[in-house]
Design a protein around this motif. Structure first.
Motif, mmCIF file in Angstrom:
data_model
loop_
_atom_site.group_PDB
_atom_site.id
_atom_site.type_symbol
_atom_site.label_atom_id
_atom_site.label_comp_id
_atom_site.label_asym_id
_atom_site.label_seq_id
_atom_site.Cartn_x
_atom_site.Cartn_y
_atom_site.Cartn_z
ATOM 1 N N GLN A 180 26.565 81.313 125.192
ATOM 2 C CA GLN A 180 25.254 81.685 124.674
ATOM 3 C C GLN A 180 25.237 81.631 123.148
ATOM 4 O OE1 GLN A 180 22.681 82.416 126.952
ATOM 5 N NE2 GLN A 180 24.271 81.703 128.368
ATOM 6 N N PHE A 181 24.050 81.373 122.594
ATOM 7 C CA PHE A 181 23.906 81.359 121.140
ATOM 8 C C PHE A 181 24.290 82.714 120.558
ATOM 9 C CE2 PHE A 181 20.992 82.365 117.530
ATOM 10 C CZ PHE A 181 21.593 81.535 116.592
ATOM 11 N N ALA A 182 25.162 82.693 119.524
ATOM 12 C CA ALA A 182 25.635 83.951 118.930
ATOM 13 C C ALA A 182 25.527 83.951 117.417
ATOM 14 C CB ALA A 182 27.081 84.205 119.345
ATOM 15 N N GLY A 183 24.991 82.888 116.807
ATOM 16 C CA GLY A 183 24.828 82.889 115.363
ATOM 17 C C GLY A 183 25.292 81.598 114.732
ATOM 18 N N PHE A 184 25.617 81.690 113.439
ATOM 19 C CA PHE A 184 26.049 80.526 112.673
ATOM 20 C C PHE A 184 27.280 80.880 111.845
ATOM 21 C CE2 PHE A 184 21.751 79.120 113.486
ATOM 22 C CZ PHE A 184 21.818 77.728 113.470
ATOM 23 N N ILE A 185 28.088 79.878 111.585
ATOM 24 C CA ILE A 185 29.113 79.986 110.555
ATOM 25 C C ILE A 185 28.835 78.877 109.555
ATOM 26 C CG2 ILE A 185 30.794 78.561 111.844
ATOM 27 C CD1 ILE A 185 32.993 80.296 110.530
ATOM 28 N N HIS A 186 28.873 79.236 108.265
ATOM 29 C CA HIS A 186 28.498 78.299 107.209
ATOM 30 C C HIS A 186 29.719 77.972 106.354
ATOM 31 C CE1 HIS A 186 26.319 76.601 103.757
ATOM 32 N NE2 HIS A 186 25.272 76.482 104.562
ATOM 33 N N LEU A 187 29.675 76.814 105.734
ATOM 34 C CA LEU A 187 30.766 76.412 104.832
ATOM 35 C C LEU A 187 30.995 77.451 103.747
ATOM 36 C CD1 LEU A 187 32.794 74.207 104.005
ATOM 37 C CD2 LEU A 187 30.985 73.174 102.628
ATOM 38 N N HIS A 188 29.927 78.101 103.297
ATOM 39 C CA HIS A 188 30.067 79.132 102.276
ATOM 40 C C HIS A 188 30.928 80.297 102.748
ATOM 41 C CE1 HIS A 188 26.109 77.700 100.172
ATOM 42 N NE2 HIS A 188 27.138 76.924 99.939
ATOM 43 N N ASP A 189 30.870 80.596 104.050
ATOM 44 C CA ASP A 189 31.718 81.674 104.596
ATOM 45 C C ASP A 189 33.192 81.320 104.426
ATOM 46 O OD1 ASP A 189 29.374 82.943 105.529
ATOM 47 O OD2 ASP A 189 29.433 81.778 107.382
ATOM 48 N N LEU A 190 33.510 80.071 104.679
ATOM 49 C CA LEU A 190 34.893 79.603 104.579
ATOM 50 C C LEU A 190 35.343 79.509 103.120
ATOM 51 C CD1 LEU A 190 34.577 76.806 107.275
ATOM 52 C CD2 LEU A 190 35.405 79.130 107.574
ATOM 53 N N LEU A 191 34.419 79.120 102.242
ATOM 54 C CA LEU A 191 34.725 79.104 100.805
ATOM 55 C C LEU A 191 35.013 80.506 100.300
ATOM 56 C CD1 LEU A 191 32.011 76.580 99.542
ATOM 57 C CD2 LEU A 191 34.478 76.316 99.246
ATOM 58 N N ARG A 192 34.214 81.448 100.748
ATOM 59 C CA ARG A 192 34.391 82.841 100.304
ATOM 60 C C ARG A 192 35.740 83.399 100.726
ATOM 61 N NH1 ARG A 192 30.168 84.573 102.551
ATOM 62 N NH2 ARG A 192 31.110 85.448 104.411
ATOM 63 N N GLU A 193 36.244 82.948 101.875
ATOM 64 C CA GLU A 193 37.538 83.425 102.366
ATOM 65 C C GLU A 193 38.710 82.629 101.832
ATOM 66 O OE1 GLU A 193 38.061 86.097 104.084
ATOM 67 O OE2 GLU A 193 35.939 86.591 104.288
ATOM 68 N N GLY A 194 38.426 81.610 101.004
ATOM 69 C CA GLY A 194 39.487 80.812 100.405
ATOM 70 C C GLY A 194 40.120 79.798 101.340
ATOM 71 N N LEU A 195 39.415 79.441 102.416
ATOM 72 C CA LEU A 195 39.957 78.480 103.363
ATOM 73 C C LEU A 195 39.697 77.041 102.955
ATOM 74 C CD1 LEU A 195 39.069 80.181 106.755
ATOM 75 C CD2 LEU A 195 41.274 80.107 105.606
ATOM 76 N N VAL A 196 38.853 76.845 101.962
ATOM 77 C CA VAL A 196 38.526 75.497 101.500
ATOM 78 C C VAL A 196 39.209 75.273 100.155
ATOM 79 C CG1 VAL A 196 36.697 73.906 100.883
ATOM 80 C CG2 VAL A 196 36.312 75.592 102.675
#
Length: 339
Positions: free
Chosen positions: A323-339
């Motif tokens: 079921q639809f549960a939301g979105f994950i954005h590239l900015h979320d990953l940038l904020r966590e230092g994964l990019v």
């Protein structure tokens, strides 16, 4: 820089080498050390001590205490860090400090690894009888197996080195590389024998980018975001307000049964402006992209990044139990230092 730290004797300074000479020297060092590692690997087959040492550590109830003097002490510290991070509890003990009180850190159920190229340094000769008195097993990581340390040890981890990469055969270079590599081999053998997994590794590395790649889940990030969604019958104005208000650059489109029908992104809206003349009549169903890229809440955030990079997109629809549960954005990953 203090005067005492400056090079002040010009008689000892030769002409600067040409670039080609520098590269030749560097390559010579690397080839010499690589050849030495082949010798160390071959030496493992000549003695059963390495296998016996691994088996003894696997049965250990205490910790592995690694010790050394000089450059060997630095290598010992790195080996300790590798052992700890791969599931083998370990401590570093400087050989000089050991005979001035630090010997008290060794407990009856511990196992000691002493690193010394020669195996005959004064500190080692003082330390070994004290270790024997404690009754703990002793492994000697040495170049000279016939040394004092080698003769006194329970196990010999042989790292034969005939010559240092230093042209004067003085600075520990090849010998420390060999000791470090043999320590890595010991740690990896223990790791594999224990069936130490990536999940185990993640539990010991919760901080930094490495840890986040191993434990951070998509749901940990997507649940912090808003959940932009419209229905297939939502008019264009509602779609615009949902995308701009939730600030994720997209909205999910759900059908009458609440199932994911598609996605509308900022890019879809821009392309739509050049394709339709009667904008006021448009519904979400007219401009949605069906079968959008999705990812489950239990997937790792690093996997979300990989999918975004593969598809050249900046957000993924997140699902939970289909079921639809939301979105994950590239900015979320940038904020966590994964990019």
């Amino acid at each position: 820089m203090p005067a005492s730290a400056q090079f002040t004797d010009p008689s000892l300074a030769g002409p600067a080498p040409a670039s080609a000479d520098v590269l030749a020297i560097a390559r010579q060092v690397l080839h010499a050390e690589a050849a030495a590692l082949h010798d160390v690997a071959d030496a493992l087959a000549a003695t059963p001590d390495f296998v016996s040492c691994v088996q003894a550590i696997l049965q250990l109830k205490g910790r592995v205490v690694v010790t050394g003097i000089g450059k060997s002490a630095h290598i010992a510290g790195k080996i300790v860090a590798t052992l700890n991070s791969t599931g083998t509890p370990a401590l570093f003990m400087h050989a000089a400090d050991a005979i001035h009180g630090d010997l008290g850190m060794i407990q009856p159920e511990d196992f000691v690894v002493a690193i010394s190229k020669s195996g005959d340094t004064p500190e080692i000769k003082v330390l070994v009888p004290l270790l024997r008195r404690k009754g703990v097993p002793l492994a000697a990581l040495v170049s000279n197996a016939d040394s004092y340390l080698g003769q006194q040890a329970t196990y010999i981890l042989h790292a034969p080195v005939t010559k240092e990469a230093c042209p004067n055969n003085l600075a520990p270079t090849t010998s420390t590389t060999a000791a470090l590599a043999l320590g890595d081999a010991l740690a990896v053998c223990l790791l594999e024998s224990r069936q130490f997994t990536a999940a185990d590794f993640a539990r010991l590395h919760p901080g930094g980018t490495l840890g986040k790649r191993l434990y951070l889940k998509v749901g940990d990030l997507s649940r912090q975001n808003q959940r932009p969604q419209v229905t297939e019958d939502s008019p264009l104005k509602e779609v615009l307000l949902e995308i701009s208000g939730k600030r994720l650059g997209a909205t999910a489109v759900l059908d009458a049964a609440g199932q994911l029908a598609g996605i509308i992104t900022d890019g879809d809206l821009r392309r739509m402006l050049g394709s339709f003349s009667e904008l006021e009549k448009l519904k979400a169903r007219d401009i949605l992209t069906p079968h959008p890229a999705t990812i489950d809440v239990e997937d790792f955030a690093a996997e979300a990044l990989a999918r975004m990079q593969q598809r050249n997109i900046t957000q993924l629809v997140v699902t939970e139990d289909g079921q639809f549960a939301g979105f994950i954005h590239l900015h979320d990953l940038l904020r966590e230092g994964l990019v």
